[in-house]
Write a protein that holds these residues in place. Structure first.
Motif, mmCIF file in Angstrom:
data_model
loop_
_atom_site.group_PDB
_atom_site.id
_atom_site.type_symbol
_atom_site.label_atom_id
_atom_site.label_comp_id
_atom_site.label_asym_id
_atom_site.label_seq_id
_atom_site.Cartn_x
_atom_site.Cartn_y
_atom_site.Cartn_z
ATOM 1 N N ASN A 8 0.933 -1.224 0.008
ATOM 2 C CA ASN A 8 0.113 -0.097 -0.062
ATOM 3 C C ASN A 8 0.804 1.236 0.243
ATOM 4 O OD1 ASN A 8 -2.843 -0.001 -0.236
ATOM 5 N ND2 ASN A 8 -3.031 -1.107 1.523
ATOM 6 N N ASP A 21 -5.294 2.454 -3.195
ATOM 7 C CA ASP A 21 -5.616 1.527 -1.932
ATOM 8 C C ASP A 21 -5.747 0.105 -2.445
ATOM 9 O OD1 ASP A 21 -6.855 0.880 0.862
ATOM 10 O OD2 ASP A 21 -8.534 0.141 -0.302
ATOM 11 N N CYS A 22 -4.841 -0.736 -1.595
ATOM 12 C CA CYS A 22 -4.887 -2.187 -2.027
ATOM 13 C C CYS A 22 -5.454 -2.783 -0.888
ATOM 14 C CB CYS A 22 -3.228 -2.491 -2.285
ATOM 15 S SG CYS A 22 -2.569 -1.694 -3.587
ATOM 16 N N SER A 23 -6.184 -4.020 -1.422
ATOM 17 C CA SER A 23 -6.605 -4.834 -0.215
ATOM 18 C C SER A 23 -6.589 -6.051 -0.695
ATOM 19 C CB SER A 23 -7.882 -4.444 0.425
ATOM 20 O OG SER A 23 -8.914 -4.597 -0.839
#
Length: 82
Positions: A8, A21-23
């Motif tokens: 992130n 945003d990385c999830s």
């Protein structure tokens, strides 16, 4: 793959002045959202990106370059990549 918090951080710095945003999805794939922070406008949404090979700053920088190209081309989202 490196830790999601580090991913992130690197991704966020690579898309400035946009936000990123990385999830992690439940299947281990990544969801990547690149957006304009003040308006919330989504410039790119990838819902199922394989984290395979994202194990160095260089590989993540290469991904950022590819995604920036997609944004410039006017593409906004993909179901899968990688």
């Amino acid at each position: 793959m490196i830790a999601i918090t580090e991913l992130n951080r690197i991704m966020a710095s690579g898309f400035l002045p946009l936000s990123c945003d990385c999830s992690l999805n439940s299947d281990g794939s990544l969801r990547i959202t690149v957006f304009e922070p003040s308006s919330g406008r989504v410039d790119l949404l990838l819902t199922r990106v394989s984290p395979q090979g994202l194990d160095s700053v260089r590989s993540i920088a290469n991904l950022i370059g590819e995604l920036r190209t997609e944004i410039k081309a006017g593409r906004r989202g993909f179901a899968a990549m990688g």
